[in-house]
Each structure stands twice: as C-alpha cells, then as structure tokens.
Scaffold this motif. Structure first.
Motif, mmCIF file in Angstrom:
data_model
loop_
_atom_site.group_PDB
_atom_site.id
_atom_site.type_symbol
_atom_site.label_atom_id
_atom_site.label_comp_id
_atom_site.label_asym_id
_atom_site.label_seq_id
_atom_site.Cartn_x
_atom_site.Cartn_y
_atom_site.Cartn_z
ATOM 1 N N GLU A 1 0.818 -1.207 0.000
ATOM 2 C CA GLU A 1 0.000 0.000 0.000
ATOM 3 C C GLU A 1 0.855 1.260 0.000
ATOM 4 O OE1 GLU A 1 -3.162 -0.067 2.851
ATOM 5 O OE2 GLU A 1 -3.571 -2.172 2.428
ATOM 6 N N ASN B 1 12.870 -1.948 0.618
ATOM 7 C CA ASN B 1 11.950 -2.822 1.332
ATOM 8 C C ASN B 1 11.980 -4.253 0.821
ATOM 9 O OD1 ASN B 1 10.460 -1.182 3.348
ATOM 10 N ND2 ASN B 1 10.082 0.083 1.552
ATOM 11 N N ALA C 1 18.899 -1.944 6.504
ATOM 12 C CA ALA C 1 17.877 -1.700 5.484
ATOM 13 C C ALA C 1 16.509 -1.519 6.120
ATOM 14 C CB ALA C 1 17.844 -2.855 4.487
ATOM 15 N N PRO D 1 14.625 -0.686 9.691
ATOM 16 C CA PRO D 1 14.786 -0.328 11.100
ATOM 17 C C PRO D 1 13.968 -1.220 12.036
ATOM 18 C CG PRO D 1 13.442 1.285 9.940
ATOM 19 C CD PRO D 1 14.026 0.372 8.905
ATOM 20 N N ARG D 2 12.980 -1.947 11.497
ATOM 21 C CA ARG D 2 12.182 -2.797 12.387
ATOM 22 C C ARG D 2 12.932 -4.066 12.772
ATOM 23 N NH1 ARG D 2 7.287 -3.245 8.495
ATOM 24 N NH2 ARG D 2 9.102 -3.463 7.199
ATOM 25 N N ARG E 1 15.942 -4.103 16.162
ATOM 26 C CA ARG E 1 15.462 -3.619 17.455
ATOM 27 C C ARG E 1 15.923 -4.498 18.577
ATOM 28 N NH1 ARG E 1 9.513 -1.648 17.726
ATOM 29 N NH2 ARG E 1 8.842 -3.540 16.738
ATOM 30 N N THR F 1 0.116 0.593 6.992
ATOM 31 C CA THR F 1 0.580 -0.058 5.769
ATOM 32 C C THR F 1 0.722 0.938 4.620
ATOM 33 O OG1 THR F 1 -1.700 -0.622 5.259
ATOM 34 C CG2 THR F 1 -0.385 -2.310 6.327
ATOM 35 N N PRO G 1 7.624 1.642 5.625
ATOM 36 C CA PRO G 1 8.140 1.324 6.959
ATOM 37 C C PRO G 1 9.626 1.608 7.128
ATOM 38 C CG PRO G 1 7.752 -0.679 5.721
ATOM 39 C CD PRO G 1 7.189 0.443 4.904
ATOM 40 N N THR G 2 10.373 1.703 6.035
ATOM 41 C CA THR G 2 11.822 1.847 6.172
ATOM 42 C C THR G 2 12.298 3.256 5.840
ATOM 43 O OG1 THR G 2 12.223 1.181 3.900
ATOM 44 C CG2 THR G 2 12.188 -0.563 5.544
ATOM 45 N N MET G 3 11.352 4.190 5.773
ATOM 46 C CA MET G 3 11.746 5.544 5.394
ATOM 47 C C MET G 3 11.275 6.483 6.491
ATOM 48 S SD MET G 3 10.898 6.894 1.644
ATOM 49 C CE MET G 3 11.352 8.457 1.003
ATOM 50 N N TYR H 1 10.379 6.812 12.417
ATOM 51 C CA TYR H 1 9.856 5.859 11.445
ATOM 52 C C TYR H 1 8.375 5.624 11.756
ATOM 53 C CZ TYR H 1 14.543 4.794 9.798
ATOM 54 O OH TYR H 1 15.777 4.887 9.238
ATOM 55 N N HIS I 1 6.590 3.093 12.452
ATOM 56 C CA HIS I 1 6.209 2.219 13.566
ATOM 57 C C HIS I 1 6.424 2.887 14.914
ATOM 58 C CE1 HIS I 1 10.553 1.106 13.126
ATOM 59 N NE2 HIS I 1 10.492 1.129 14.447
ATOM 60 N N ARG J 1 8.432 -5.728 23.170
ATOM 61 C CA ARG J 1 9.432 -4.732 22.788
ATOM 62 C C ARG J 1 8.695 -3.425 22.561
ATOM 63 N NH1 ARG J 1 14.449 -6.594 23.123
ATOM 64 N NH2 ARG J 1 14.642 -8.768 22.568
ATOM 65 N N ASP J 2 9.217 -2.348 23.108
ATOM 66 C CA ASP J 2 8.531 -1.075 22.902
ATOM 67 C C ASP J 2 8.926 -0.508 21.537
ATOM 68 O OD1 ASP J 2 11.021 0.031 23.121
ATOM 69 O OD2 ASP J 2 10.661 1.046 25.029
ATOM 70 N N ARG K 1 10.988 1.547 20.647
ATOM 71 C CA ARG K 1 12.423 1.716 20.415
ATOM 72 C C ARG K 1 13.148 0.376 20.481
ATOM 73 N NH1 ARG K 1 13.732 6.157 19.297
ATOM 74 N NH2 ARG K 1 12.450 7.977 19.748
ATOM 75 N N GLY K 2 12.396 -0.711 20.683
ATOM 76 C CA GLY K 2 13.000 -2.022 20.655
ATOM 77 C C GLY K 2 13.508 -2.525 21.989
ATOM 78 N N LYS L 1 13.113 -4.039 25.820
ATOM 79 C CA LYS L 1 12.152 -4.902 26.509
ATOM 80 C C LYS L 1 11.308 -4.055 27.436
ATOM 81 C CE LYS L 1 13.637 -9.629 26.560
ATOM 82 N NZ LYS L 1 14.596 -10.530 27.134
#
Lengths: 332, 681
Positions: A230, A253, A326, A328-329, A332, B116, B120-122, B157, B159, B384-385, B387-388, B390
């Motif tokens: 999307e 991605n 690549a 960031p998720r 973590r 969505t 997610p990576t930008m 980001y 998320h 995980r919060d 920022r990752g 715990k």
C-alpha cells in the motif's frame, strides 16, 4: 540500528565460532589420525612415542586439550601440516588470497547478475526473458560441468580467455595484498590487473551463475511483492516517477530476503570454489585441501575447514547487520 | 444514460467542478473472470466541498476512488470507458505522464490504514518531504495537521508513531502542494473512536482552510453525516442517490438508502426489538448477473415491481423539486413514492423474534449468582517497545467483574484497553495472569472472533467444522448431521451450506457459521470479540439480532467485546467501559449511555458519529499500555482532572454510586472509577 542489536549479533557470532571450534576438536578426537606416528614415522620406539605424546600433551584430559587448541586458534596457531611440515597458518596465508580473490570476484558478479535479472524482470525491460532463460539454463548444470564447458568453448575453441592459473607467465605475483587485481593497481602495474581479471573471468562466472539465480529469484519475488504494497500506492499517489518509486520505496523494502540469501550463498561459494579451483588449476585453498585430504593431513584439513566455516559465519552475520540497516524494524 | 447527462448540464452551477465523471464504467478481471465494477457513474465534485461516497463493501466505491487517481491495479487489467476529468486532466485515458503529474499537483490521497500506507523503512520527514518538496515545507504541513513537535517527528519511522499521528502524517502528504482534491478512502475506519473524531476535524478543516475539495469514502453514514456537504450513495457500481447530506440522510428517496439508514445503529436505536436489516444479507450472490438491464437493488428491495427487472431507473429529481444548484436525485422508478410507501408500511425486516429484554428481565431473580467472576485480575506481557527495548505491557491492571448467569455484558474500550485480554482470560486462552477468575468449564464457554474467515479452518467443510464439536456426545452419523443442519437453521443458513468450505461463503455467512459452531452444543457462556466490526451495517445488524435470539433461545450468558458504544448498547444489558487495563464505569446500558458518569465515557459517547452531531474536541490518543500514566490513567486527557488525579489511588477503583437496586433483583449497582464519583457538571 541500536547498539544492543549489534551486540546481540556480535555475541551470536562469537558463540557460533566457539561451536565451530568445538566441532573441529571433536572431529579431530574421533578421526584416529595419529599425529605422533605422522611426525615420528612408523618405526619409532615406544619410548620415543610416549615422549612425543607427553610433549604434545596428548595424554592430558580432553578439556585441557580443547583449551590448548582454543588458545592456539586465538594466537593463530593451527598446528603443523603433516605433509608440508609448515605451520598451517602459513600455508593458508599462501593459498588463501587466491581463493579470496576468486570468491570476491565471483560474488560481485553474482550480485550484479542477480540485480540485473530481478530489476529487468520487474520493470519489464526488453530482453529480461532471454537473460532469465540463459541464467536458468546455465545454473541447471553442476558447477564443474559448467566450468569444463566454458573451458572448452572460450579457451580451447575460441581462445578468448586463459584457462588455468591466476596469471600468464609474464607476470610475477608478489604484491602486498595477494589479491592480484588489487596489487596491480597498488603497484602501478595495470597490465597485471588486466591479466589477473582475464584469468578470473571463466572460473568466476562459472561459480557465480548458481548463486546469481538463487539471489535474483528471491530479490525478484520480494520486489514484486513490495510493488503491491500500500505504501507503494501512496508513493504513486504523490506523482513520483516509476523509476523513483522503485529505487526509493521498493528496492530497500525488498532487500531483506535477498540479503539473507546472499549471506547463505557466499558461504556456499567458499565450498563450491574448491571444485572450480581444481577444474581451472587455481592455486588456492581448494588445491591445498585437495592435496591434504588423501594423506590424512588433519591439521591442514581442520585449518582450512575452520577458515571457511568462520567466513561462512561472518558472512551471515554481515547479512544480518545489513538487514538491520535496510529495515529499522529488524534492528530492534 | 443520456437523459442523466442532460439533467446534469442544466442543473449544475456554472463553476467548473474539480472532478467530473460522465458515464464512467470500469471493468476488472479477478482470477480470469472479468466483471464490471462501475456501471455508468455521473458525478461532479465541486470546488471546496466534501462529497461523501457511501456504500457497502463491493459497491465499487474504492474502485471509483482509485480510478479518479489513475491508480487502478495493473494486475487486474482494468478497462475504463466514459470520461473522468480531474482539474482538466483525463484520468481515464490520458497519457500516463500527464496523469502522474496531476497526481502530484492536483490530487492528494489518504488511505484507510496509515500503518501499511506509509513506507516502513523511510523516515516520516523524508516521506512528507518527498511530496512537499522540502523539509521545511514538510514541517509546516505536519504542524498544520496537528502533529505535535513536527521537527522531532521528522526523524521517526512510521512504527514509532501512534495510529492517529500516522494518519495525520498521511494527511500532511495528501495536502502537500495544495491539491484541488483530496481522496480519503475510509480514513478513520482503522482508528480508535476518539481519534476518529480528531482526524475528521482535520479533514473538515482542509476545505475550510485550504479550500480544497474532499472525496470522503466511507461505509458509515454517521461519519458522512458529520462532515460531508453532499452524499452519493453507491449500490452495485451505480449511484442510487445523491444530494445535499441533510436531505439524503433525513429525507432519503431511494429504498436502499432508506434500508441502510434503518439498519444503522445509533445511540438512539430502539433496544429490545430486533434491528432492521436489508433483505438477503446472507446471500449477496442473488444480485443480478453481468449484463442485467434492470435495477440491481430489486432483488433486495421490498418495493420491487416487475418493471424493475427491465428498466434501469434514471438518476432523477423529484418532479416537484424547484431547480437548484444542489439537486437531490434518486435512481428509483418510484421516485418519492418509495419513501412514503416504505415508511408508511411496517418495514420489511427478518422474521421478527420477540423482544429480548422483557423475557430476560423475568429471569433476573434466578440469576443473582455470578457465572463468571474475576477478582483483581492482572495480566502483564513482556514486549518490545517502539524503540526495541524490553518493556512490560500491562494489559489488565486489576479488573474485578461479576457476570450473572443469563446476563449479557458489553465490554467497551479502545485499543490498549485490555478488553480482548480480559475476554481471553475468561475463555481460558490466556493463562499468564494473577488474581482469580471463576468460570464454567472450557466446554461450556465458546468464543466467536472478529474475523470469522480466519477462525474457521479453510480446508474443512461446514459440516466437519460443526460436527467436530459433537465428538464425545456418542451420536451416530445421522444424529450428528441432524444437529448440524439444525444449528445452521438456527443461524439462518440453508442445509446446503453444510458441504461448503469457508472460502465459498461470504463474510456474513462465515460469521453465521462461526456462531452455529459456537452454539451447536449450547454453551453456558458465549464470548464475542468484535464479531460485527468487519461487517457491513446491515450484516452487522443481522448478526447482532442472531446473537440476541440465540441468547434468548439457549439461555446463554453473553460477554461481548466492542469498541462501538452503539453496538454495546444493543447487545448488553450492562456496559462495562475499560481504559488502559481498568474498568472505569459499569452500569445498565441505558443508564450509562443516557447519563455517563466517567469523563472518558462522556468522551466516547460524544465521539459516536452521526448526522448533525458536532465533532467533539477530544484531547490526546489512548496512551500505550506500556508505561501507562500514573494515578488515574485518563488524567492527561481529562478536562475535569484535579491535581491529585496524577497520583491518587482513590480514582482508580470502581466505587458504587446511585441507588442500590432492590434485593434479589439480580441487578448490580452502577460503578465509576473517578475522584468525582460521578458528580460531574
């Protein structure tokens, strides 16, 4: 990318290396290679054998011997080759640059082929189908067959490219890195680099085809999946060009799976290189290993295995870290 | 469709519309079958207006919006005919380069799910700047749509942001470059109720402050009523009715609009009586086939006549209507008669079960004993919060609740309230909790989930899904089959459905199968987790009717989790409002809605959209249950918070308020967890 992510990757890297060393040690224990007989010869007196065993610490408890072994690894002592009577570290130092250069060249080729394959196919460029077909055809053959085939065609029949070794007779290999292409550039001898590249082409491509298809396929299907996302629709709604959408939103991605696959493949390539080296008489670790195995030269075999295993583990860790960069998720 | 075009050209104001659709038809291929999704639509979107496009799933409203943007999915090989111009650019057949530039310059879009719909990576800032042209402009836009501390968010980001903030970011991208038209496709459907109100305010502000038009696609007539100027109701790829919002929603002229409005739940919908539904909900396949020349709605229309099968009704005004710039048109042969006939007669509804509440009240005396009871229930998860790191997510923070046998209770709350966790603990699906829970054995509790499609095993037939629960009852094949057929009948499905697999059923049918599965062996307690929130209004109404009927026939206790107060009011004798893992208010459904005692309940009620309901000014979003605010968790958003609310422990326990119900009545006293103890202005 968080420091804790990097720390976790580093810890798992060390853990895996430790496991690898343990496995090698156990293999050595159960392989019945007799280091003493190998050094002293079959006719040594029982006293001499006992003295030698004591000197080598072979009667110590297993845990002590493992710690000794581990200490040796850390200080770069991989034992002495039964065959060459040189330190294994030294032997590996001699042969490793050739293998490294071949694999690096081959891996770079594989990545280039994979990216071309995936992007042309996704962007529906002309010739994508033909390229895909050729790659597919080439990768169905076992590596050694592909190597022999390319030798016959490009060396014997057409005479376009050299078919064995790293250099033609005219050149001397004594640069600082042992990677001849690089050495040629460093020492201001471009002819050396060109000659080395020509020698790299056939074995390098033969080794690259399989991994290229594996990485390319994974990359292509990720790209196709991402194109349906999307956020790509959102990017289109901003009025961006298709090129910009693919490069800025889709490629990054889609890297995840392709990076994992690359990590795996570079590991496989270090295994596959042994076969290619023997086909192209490449003076690398493969040739060294090929000579060591028939004479049960355990320190040499274990040393090479350790180096290749370590490279495999490091490559996969590098792939993990790249994935984290690549996406960031992941980190973590 | 010629006559319609004439209508439009004579009645429209001279100002050029921002977007203009004439005889628009779109066909798309799915699994190799081509079908016409838009079947001739004439529509203008005027400068500065918010036009609502309302319809059920499958009506073609989303396809229409994608066509406007020139973004129909290439994979479904769309074929567009007719004309579709957006600020002078032909979005149907123009060169791709021109359409692309128009998207960047004249159009903006807000999609349903901001998670969505953002890359997610930008970084957020890069994504907004990509549309805005520069970082400074991105900051300005984000501030304009109410993103707090936009400079700081630039580096975040997606998320790392809350749902409401993400949707604001989407809106910031949509208005970048000063578009003439913003297409908003269900922009609030994925958001919490209180956040929905905030985002609707932002959207309303777009037209007021920027003068751009908005096409607002929604399934919710209430949302449309709240912020749109005009509404177009779509049915099966055509416009059934279009006109000024107040007129369409208050004096609808098409039987479909009448039906939709009647089945819509509001806070004033009559309780105790079955909800009105559209006919043939469970069988949308009865819709006319491709190439049919009549009115598509006739198969469900209570007023259908033989003529309806042959003649396509034009979208026309009432004969008596004075010429106006904003005509109210309806595509029905009966014109204004439809409304009179439908409202004059008793409305067609499902076979009417008798009122539920009366029956149940009679049994109250017998059910003073709780069948489900929780004491100081706490439930923590390690997660995980953002920022990752715990972190501990406190899903339940001391919930004490008694549910009497035969009672129906609705647990209401937004995301993070712990309502679903509470249900899972009661179901025995969640075992890592402290505190006590008493409940009947597992075989006596059954659960129905939101997504019936995902909760039914796809490769089993309906028969297998149903009879699976009969093992251990020592029934022979015939008896089992009989029970299965009977269970299907009780949920209004034909026996033939026994051999179907879940994928062959519609969403509503699957939810019915899930209910049949849960009740084939009547459970003592039926647990429902938002079973209607993914369904169209009329389908939701019929599933709620079904739950109420089953409850009455089988004497079940029902615990129903929902985010929607109007649904809670229909299914619950009692409502329990949850916020961040605690109960904040409980009481009889009518009383809680009519006279809410907790400020949060008040905010929730004010956020329920509806025609003529002014958009409330609600502060903040539900905070994360990771590290919730201390004291009363609601105090940062509360307008009547006192200083002590940040630290006090008195405001977090339910305290009984109001008159004590008569002994033995089985009714429970109202409770509120607030320092004001319900003494609000």
């Amino acid at each position: 990318m968080t420091p804790r992510f990097l720390a976790a990757r580093a810890a798992s890297l060390l853990g895996l290396l430790l496991v690898l060393s343990l496995v090698l040690f156990v293999l050595q224990e159960i392989s019945h290679t007799d280091a003493v007989a190998a050094t002293l010869g079959a006719n040594a007196s029982p006293e001499a054998i006992a003295a030698e065993r004591a000197r080598l610490g072979l009667d110590d408890p297993a845990i002590d011997r493992y710690l000794d072994y581990l200490g040796g690894l850390v200080t770069g002592d991989l034992g002495t080759s039964f065959r060459t009577k040189h330190a294994v570290t030294e032997d590996i130092g001699t042969y490793f640059p050739a293998t490294l250069e071949l694999v690096l060249f081959s891996f770079a080729s594989a990545l280039a082929l994979a990216v071309v394959f995936a992007l042309t196919s996704v962007l529906r460029r002309r010739g994508a189908g033909v390229f895909r077909g050729l790659l597919f055809l080439a990768s169905t053959a076992p590596t050694f067959l592909l190597g022999i085939f390319s030798l016959v065609v490009f060396y014997l029949q057409l005479g376009w490219l050299p078919g064995s070794g790293r250099l033609s007779g005219a050149h001397e290999a004594d640069g600082p890195t042992g990677l001849l292409v690089v050495d040629g550039l460093l020492t201001g001898d471009p002819a050396l680099s060109v000659d080395a590249l020509e020698h790299l082409l056939l074995p390098g491509i033969a080794l690259a085809v399989g991994p290229a298809l594996a990485i390319g396929r994974v990359f292509r299907s990720s790209l196709l999946g991402t194109l349906d996302a999307e956020y790509v629709r959102t990017a289109r709604s901003k009025g961006l060009t298709e090129r910009r959408i693919v490069l800025r939103h889709v490629v990054r991605n889609s890297l995840n799976a392709a990076l994992s696959m690359s990590g795996l493949q570079i590991g496989f390539m270090f295994a596959g290189v042994l076969v290619v080296e023997s086909v192209f008489s490449w003076p690398g670790l493969g040739s060294y290993l090929g000579a060591s195995i028939p004479v049960s030269d355990f320190p040499a075999v274990a040393g090479v295995t350790l180096v290749l295993g370590a490279i495999y583990i490091v490559a996969n860790t590098a792939a993990d870290v790249l994935q984290g960069m690549a996406d960031p998720r992941v980190a973590r | 469709m010629l006559h319609t075009m004439d209508d439009t050209t004579t009645a429209d104001p001279p100002v050029t519309p921002v977007a203009s659709l004439r005889g628009l038809r779109v066909s798309m291929a799915r699994n190799g079958v081509r079908s016409t999704v838009i079947k001739g639509v004439d529509l203008d979107i005027r400068r500065g207006e918010i036009l609502g496009l309302v319809g059920e799933s499958g009506s073609g409203k989303s396809v229409l919006s994608l066509a406007l943007l020139g973004l129909l999915p290439r994979a479904s090989a769309p074929v567009v005919s007719g004309t579709l111009t957006v600020s002078g650019v032909d979005m149907a057949a123009g060169p791709e380069e021109e359409r692309r530039l128009a998207r960047g310059r004249d159009l903006g879009v807000v999609f349903q799910d901001p998670m969505t719909s953002l890359n997610p990576t930008m970084r957020i800032g890069d994504q907004v700047a990509e549309a805005a042209g520069s970082g400074a402009e991105a900051v300005r836009l984000m501030r304009a749509v109410g993103v707090p501390q936009p400079e700081r968010r630039m580096r975040a980001y997606p998320h790392e942001l809350s749902g409401g903030l993400r949707q604001r970011v989407m809106i910031a991208m949509a208005i970048a470059g000063g578009p003439k038209l913003v297409v908003a496709d269900e922009p609030t459907t994925a958001l919490d109720v209180t956040v929905q109100a905030q985002v609707l305010r932002v959207l309303r502000g777009l037209t007021d402050d920027l003068g751009c038009s908005v096409l607002m696609i929604t399934h919710d007539l209430g949302v449309a009523g709240q912020i749109t100027d005009r509404v177009a109701v779509m049915y099966a790829g055509r416009i059934a009715e279009v006109g000024p919002t107040a007129q369409v929603l208050e004096r609808p002229r098409h039987p479909y609009t009448l039906g939709l409005l009647a089945s819509r739940l509001g806070l004033t919908t009559e309780r105790g009586a079955p909800l009105r539904t559209l006919a043939d909900d469970a069988a949308p396949d009865a819709a006319p086939a491709e190439g049919d020349t009549g009115c598509a709605y006739r198969t469900r229309c209570p007023l259908a006549m033989p003529r309806c099968a042959d003649e396509l009704p034009p979208l026309g005004e009432a004969a008596t209507a004075a010429p106006t710039a904003f005509p109210h048109r309806s595509a029905c042969l009966l014109a204004d008669e439809a409304r009179q006939r439908l409202l004059g007669d008793a409305p067609a509804a499902e076979a009417a079960p008798e009122p539920v509440t009366e029956d149940v009240k009679g049994e109250r005396a017998e059910r003073a004993q709780p069948i489900v009871s929780t004491t100081e229930l706490r439930c923590d998860f390690t997660v995980r919060d953002r920022r990752g790191r715990k972190a501990t997510l406190a899903a339940l923070r001391g919930v004490t609740l008694d549910v009497a046998a035969g009672e129906s209770i609705a647990l209401v709350g937004e995301s993070g309230s712990g309502k679903s966790t509470l249900l899972r603990v009661i179901a025995g699906l969640e075992t890592s909790f402290t505190g006590a829970v008493e409940r009947p054995g597992r075989r006596l509790t059954q659960m129905v989930f939101q997504d019936a499609g995902a909760s039914l095993t796809p490769w089993l037939t309906v028969r297998e899904l149903l009879t699976e629960r009969l093992t251990g009852l020592r029934l022979d094949r015939r008896a089992r089959r009989g029970r299965a057929a009977e269970a299907l009948r009780s949920v209004g499905l034909p026996e033939e459905a026994l051999d179907a697999r879940p994928a062959e059923l519609s969403g509503g049918q699957r939810q019915r199968v899930a209910l049949a599965r849960a009740t084939i062996v009547p459970p003592a307690v039926l647990l429902c987790d938002e079973p209607t929130s993914a369904l169209d209004v009329s389908l939701a109404a019929s599933v709620l009717n079904l739950i109420n009927t089953l409850r009455r026939d089988l004497g079940m206790t029902v615990i129903f989790v929902t985010h929607d107060l109007s649904v809670a009011r229909i299914v619950g004798d009692r409502i329990a409002v949850m916020y961040l893992g605690r109960l904040v208010e409980t009481g009889a459904a009518d009383e809680v809605i009519a006279d809410p005692k907790h400020p949060y309940t008040r905010a929730l009620i004010s956020a329920v959209p509806g025609l003529g309901v002014t958009l409330p000014d609600i502060v903040g979003e539900p905070p994360s249950p990771i590290d919730p605010p201390g004291g009363c968790a609601y105090h940062p958003r509360c307008a009547v918070a006192r200083e002590e609310c940040a630290t006090t422990l008195t405001g977090i326990q339910l305290v009984p308020i109001g008159p004590r119900p008569p002994r033995g009545s089985g009714e429970q006293r109202r409770g509120v967890a607030c320092v004001h103890r319900g003494e609000l202005r």
